[in-house]
Design a protein around this motif. Structure first.
Motif, PDB file in Angstrom:
ATOM      1  N   MET A 170       0.845  -1.183   0.000  1.00  0.00           N
ATOM      2  CA  MET A 170       0.000   0.000   0.000  1.00  0.00           C
ATOM      3  C   MET A 170       0.879   1.231   0.000  1.00  0.00           C
ATOM      4  SD  MET A 170      -3.300  -1.011   2.383  1.00  0.00           S
ATOM      5  CE  MET A 170      -2.918   0.197   3.529  1.00  0.00           C
ATOM      6  N   VAL A 171       0.424   2.256  -0.692  1.00  0.00           N
ATOM      7  CA  VAL A 171       1.125   3.527  -0.736  1.00  0.00           C
ATOM      8  C   VAL A 171       0.145   4.638  -0.394  1.00  0.00           C
ATOM      9  CG1 VAL A 171       2.820   2.777  -2.451  1.00  0.00           C
ATOM     10  CG2 VAL A 171       0.691   3.812  -3.205  1.00  0.00           C
ATOM     11  N   ASN A 172       0.671   5.753   0.088  1.00  0.00           N
ATOM     12  CA  ASN A 172      -0.229   6.841   0.435  1.00  0.00           C
ATOM     13  C   ASN A 172      -0.148   7.991  -0.552  1.00  0.00           C
ATOM     14  OD1 ASN A 172       2.214   7.948   1.123  1.00  0.00           O
ATOM     15  ND2 ASN A 172       1.559   8.661   3.125  1.00  0.00           N
ATOM     16  N   HIS A 173       0.565   7.817  -1.651  1.00  0.00           N
ATOM     17  CA  HIS A 173       0.627   8.835  -2.692  1.00  0.00           C
ATOM     18  C   HIS A 173       0.620   8.150  -4.057  1.00  0.00           C
ATOM     19  CE1 HIS A 173       2.174  11.352   0.603  1.00  0.00           C
ATOM     20  NE2 HIS A 173       1.614  12.332  -0.073  1.00  0.00           N
ATOM     21  N   PHE A 174       0.076   8.849  -5.040  1.00  0.00           N
ATOM     22  CA  PHE A 174       0.177   8.369  -6.412  1.00  0.00           C
ATOM     23  C   PHE A 174       1.616   8.484  -6.865  1.00  0.00           C
ATOM     24  CE2 PHE A 174      -4.272   9.861  -6.581  1.00  0.00           C
ATOM     25  CZ  PHE A 174      -4.868   8.762  -7.191  1.00  0.00           C
ATOM     26  N   PRO A 175       2.077   7.560  -7.701  1.00  0.00           N
ATOM     27  CA  PRO A 175       3.359   7.800  -8.354  1.00  0.00           C
ATOM     28  C   PRO A 175       3.231   9.077  -9.195  1.00  0.00           C
ATOM     29  CG  PRO A 175       2.641   5.528  -8.663  1.00  0.00           C
ATOM     30  CD  PRO A 175       1.500   6.272  -8.052  1.00  0.00           C
ATOM     31  N   ASN A 176       4.250   9.901  -9.189  1.00  0.00           N
ATOM     32  CA  ASN A 176       4.251  11.169  -9.931  1.00  0.00           C
ATOM     33  C   ASN A 176       3.119  12.096  -9.511  1.00  0.00           C
ATOM     34  OD1 ASN A 176       6.486  10.301 -11.438  1.00  0.00           O
ATOM     35  ND2 ASN A 176       5.148   9.272 -12.896  1.00  0.00           N
ATOM     36  N   HIS A 177       2.726  12.050  -8.248  1.00  0.00           N
ATOM     37  CA  HIS A 177       1.624  12.882  -7.761  1.00  0.00           C
ATOM     38  C   HIS A 177       1.870  14.364  -7.977  1.00  0.00           C
ATOM     39  CE1 HIS A 177       3.671  14.353  -4.130  1.00  0.00           C
ATOM     40  NE2 HIS A 177       4.256  13.179  -4.134  1.00  0.00           N
ATOM     41  N   TYR A 178       3.126  14.772  -8.088  1.00  0.00           N
ATOM     42  CA  TYR A 178       3.441  16.179  -8.283  1.00  0.00           C
ATOM     43  C   TYR A 178       2.857  16.708  -9.595  1.00  0.00           C
ATOM     44  CZ  TYR A 178       7.155  13.830 -10.832  1.00  0.00           C
ATOM     45  OH  TYR A 178       7.838  12.996 -11.666  1.00  0.00           O
ATOM     46  N   GLU A 179       2.481  15.832 -10.520  1.00  0.00           N
ATOM     47  CA  GLU A 179       1.828  16.266 -11.760  1.00  0.00           C
ATOM     48  C   GLU A 179       0.485  16.944 -11.460  1.00  0.00           C
ATOM     49  OE1 GLU A 179       2.623  16.184 -15.073  1.00  0.00           O
ATOM     50  OE2 GLU A 179       4.609  15.350 -14.742  1.00  0.00           O
ATOM     51  N   LEU A 180      -0.096  16.676 -10.307  1.00  0.00           N
ATOM     52  CA  LEU A 180      -1.345  17.322  -9.903  1.00  0.00           C
ATOM     53  C   LEU A 180      -1.162  18.266  -8.723  1.00  0.00           C
ATOM     54  CD1 LEU A 180      -3.834  14.326 -10.148  1.00  0.00           C
ATOM     55  CD2 LEU A 180      -3.587  16.236 -11.735  1.00  0.00           C
ATOM     56  N   THR A 181      -0.113  18.095  -7.945  1.00  0.00           N
ATOM     57  CA  THR A 181       0.038  18.897  -6.730  1.00  0.00           C
ATOM     58  C   THR A 181       0.900  20.137  -6.936  1.00  0.00           C
ATOM     59  OG1 THR A 181       1.880  17.500  -5.978  1.00  0.00           O
ATOM     60  CG2 THR A 181      -0.330  16.923  -5.206  1.00  0.00           C
ATOM     61  N   ARG A 182       1.707  20.178  -7.984  1.00  0.00           N
ATOM     62  CA  ARG A 182       2.445  21.401  -8.300  1.00  0.00           C
ATOM     63  C   ARG A 182       1.578  22.256  -9.212  1.00  0.00           C
ATOM     64  NH1 ARG A 182       7.902  22.632  -7.899  1.00  0.00           N
ATOM     65  NH2 ARG A 182       7.672  23.825  -9.805  1.00  0.00           N
ATOM     66  N   LYS A 183       1.485  23.537  -8.917  1.00  0.00           N
ATOM     67  CA  LYS A 183       0.593  24.429  -9.647  1.00  0.00           C
ATOM     68  C   LYS A 183       0.902  24.465 -11.144  1.00  0.00           C
ATOM     69  CE  LYS A 183       0.263  27.311  -5.555  1.00  0.00           C
ATOM     70  NZ  LYS A 183       1.195  26.533  -4.751  1.00  0.00           N
ATOM     71  N   ASP A 184       2.175  24.551 -11.493  1.00  0.00           N
ATOM     72  CA  ASP A 184       2.551  24.650 -12.900  1.00  0.00           C
ATOM     73  C   ASP A 184       2.209  23.383 -13.672  1.00  0.00           C
ATOM     74  OD1 ASP A 184       4.480  23.277 -11.405  1.00  0.00           O
ATOM     75  OD2 ASP A 184       6.177  24.163 -12.463  1.00  0.00           O
ATOM     76  N   LEU A 185       2.481  22.228 -13.081  1.00  0.00           N
ATOM     77  CA  LEU A 185       2.211  20.969 -13.772  1.00  0.00           C
ATOM     78  C   LEU A 185       0.716  20.679 -13.836  1.00  0.00           C
ATOM     79  CD1 LEU A 185       5.152  18.839 -12.343  1.00  0.00           C
ATOM     80  CD2 LEU A 185       5.022  20.060 -14.523  1.00  0.00           C
ATOM     81  N   MET A 186      -0.038  21.056 -12.815  1.00  0.00           N
ATOM     82  CA  MET A 186      -1.483  20.859 -12.849  1.00  0.00           C
ATOM     83  C   MET A 186      -2.092  21.682 -13.978  1.00  0.00           C
ATOM     84  SD  MET A 186      -4.471  21.359  -9.999  1.00  0.00           S
ATOM     85  CE  MET A 186      -4.282  23.121  -9.911  1.00  0.00           C
ATOM     86  N   ILE A 187      -1.678  22.938 -14.117  1.00  0.00           N
ATOM     87  CA  ILE A 187      -2.196  23.775 -15.205  1.00  0.00           C
ATOM     88  C   ILE A 187      -1.851  23.154 -16.555  1.00  0.00           C
ATOM     89  CG2 ILE A 187      -1.913  26.000 -16.373  1.00  0.00           C
ATOM     90  CD1 ILE A 187      -1.652  27.237 -13.553  1.00  0.00           C
ATOM     91  N   LYS A 188      -0.613  22.707 -16.708  1.00  0.00           N
ATOM     92  CA  LYS A 188      -0.189  22.075 -17.963  1.00  0.00           C
ATOM     93  C   LYS A 188      -1.068  20.871 -18.274  1.00  0.00           C
ATOM     94  CE  LYS A 188       2.875  19.060 -17.925  1.00  0.00           C
ATOM     95  NZ  LYS A 188       3.577  17.859 -18.123  1.00  0.00           N
ATOM     96  N   ASN A 189      -1.347  20.031 -17.281  1.00  0.00           N
ATOM     97  CA  ASN A 189      -2.135  18.824 -17.502  1.00  0.00           C
ATOM     98  C   ASN A 189      -3.608  19.129 -17.774  1.00  0.00           C
ATOM     99  OD1 ASN A 189      -0.143  16.758 -17.314  1.00  0.00           O
ATOM    100  ND2 ASN A 189       0.006  17.202 -15.144  1.00  0.00           N
ATOM    101  N   ILE A 190      -4.163  20.124 -17.099  1.00  0.00           N
ATOM    102  CA  ILE A 190      -5.557  20.503 -17.358  1.00  0.00           C
ATOM    103  C   ILE A 190      -5.683  21.035 -18.785  1.00  0.00           C
ATOM    104  CG2 ILE A 190      -7.359  22.185 -16.793  1.00  0.00           C
ATOM    105  CD1 ILE A 190      -6.596  21.806 -13.850  1.00  0.00           C
ATOM    106  N   LYS A 191      -4.746  21.869 -19.209  1.00  0.00           N
ATOM    107  CA  LYS A 191      -4.800  22.400 -20.572  1.00  0.00           C
ATOM    108  C   LYS A 191      -4.630  21.290 -21.606  1.00  0.00           C
ATOM    109  CE  LYS A 191      -3.582  27.143 -19.563  1.00  0.00           C
ATOM    110  NZ  LYS A 191      -2.657  28.252 -19.810  1.00  0.00           N
ATOM    111  N   SER A 192      -3.766  20.339 -21.328  1.00  0.00           N
ATOM    112  CA  SER A 192      -3.577  19.206 -22.237  1.00  0.00           C
ATOM    113  C   SER A 192      -4.864  18.385 -22.347  1.00  0.00           C
ATOM    114  CB  SER A 192      -2.430  18.330 -21.735  1.00  0.00           C
ATOM    115  OG  SER A 192      -2.308  17.182 -22.509  1.00  0.00           O
ATOM    116  N   TYR A 193      -5.496  18.137 -21.216  1.00  0.00           N
ATOM    117  CA  TYR A 193      -6.770  17.408 -21.201  1.00  0.00           C
ATOM    118  C   TYR A 193      -7.834  18.181 -21.978  1.00  0.00           C
ATOM    119  CZ  TYR A 193     -11.043  15.259 -19.373  1.00  0.00           C
ATOM    120  OH  TYR A 193     -12.266  14.667 -19.252  1.00  0.00           O
ATOM    121  N   HIS A 194      -7.856  19.499 -21.803  1.00  0.00           N
ATOM    122  CA  HIS A 194      -8.827  20.334 -22.505  1.00  0.00           C
ATOM    123  C   HIS A 194      -8.624  20.251 -24.016  1.00  0.00           C
ATOM    124  CE1 HIS A 194     -10.975  24.012 -23.719  1.00  0.00           C
ATOM    125  NE2 HIS A 194     -11.770  23.656 -22.730  1.00  0.00           N
ATOM    126  N   LYS A 195      -7.360  20.243 -24.466  1.00  0.00           N
ATOM    127  CA  LYS A 195      -7.081  20.102 -25.903  1.00  0.00           C
ATOM    128  C   LYS A 195      -7.577  18.764 -26.428  1.00  0.00           C
ATOM    129  CE  LYS A 195      -3.222  23.258 -26.211  1.00  0.00           C
ATOM    130  NZ  LYS A 195      -1.792  23.435 -26.379  1.00  0.00           N
TER     131      LYS A 195
END
Length: 158
Positions: free
Chosen positions: A1-26
């Motif tokens: 069991m783990v308490n964090h997603f692998p690469n969770h910083y893709e959602l928890t860092r502001k810059d990477l979250m914005i990048k991923n939301i925009k990519s999803y939107h595209k």
């Protein structure tokens, strides 16, 4: 069991979250999904006509020229600068004039317009929401804990 997603910083860092939301939107736009709508200015992302705005114009790994262009389009707008890797309101400030950001950049040990791996603190900048939803006259955030039991198919419990 783990308490964090692998690469969770893709959602928890502001810059990477914005990048991923925009990519999803595209991706949604390519599929012609109704979830890919934007407001009349094309600046705010929506989750469909009835859901309302969920992401104001935000620039990650700030492109200075794009920011200047947006600031000139609406000179009375206020912007919020946030360091990508900090929390609890640390390092956040508001700007509404280009001279303010130039002065801050000169006086700061950090650099506004850097990628995350340069050794300096990266910032994101977003249009400030002048009239946010408040509870008891105060801003708030939600801290949610989610148990993910499977990725395929995705099963999670809040």
């Amino acid at each position: 069991m783990v308490n964090h997603f692998p690469n969770h910083y893709e959602l928890t860092r502001k810059d990477l979250m914005i990048k991923n939301i925009k990519s999803y939107h595209k991706d949604l736009e390519k599929e012609a999904s109704p979830l890919a709508e934007k407001d009349e200015s094309g600046k705010h992302l929506y989750l469909g006509k009835t859901s309302g705005c969920f992401l104001p114009l935000s620039l990650a790994f700030l492109d200075y020229n794009l920011f200047v262009e947006e600031l000139r389009k609406s000179p009375s707008s206020t912007w919020i600068m946030k360091p990508c890797g900090k929390a609890q309101g640390k390092g956040i400030f508001l700007i509404n004039k280009l001279s303010r950001i130039k002065k801050w950049s000169r006086n700061s040990r950090t650099s506004t317009f850097v990628a995350g791996n340069s050794g300096k603190e990266a910032y994101v900048i977003s249009l400030y929401i002048d009239n946010p939803l408040l509870i008891g006259g105060k801003k708030f955030d939600l801290r949610l804990y989610v148990l993910v039991t499977s990725y395929r198919p995705l099963k999670c419990y809040m």
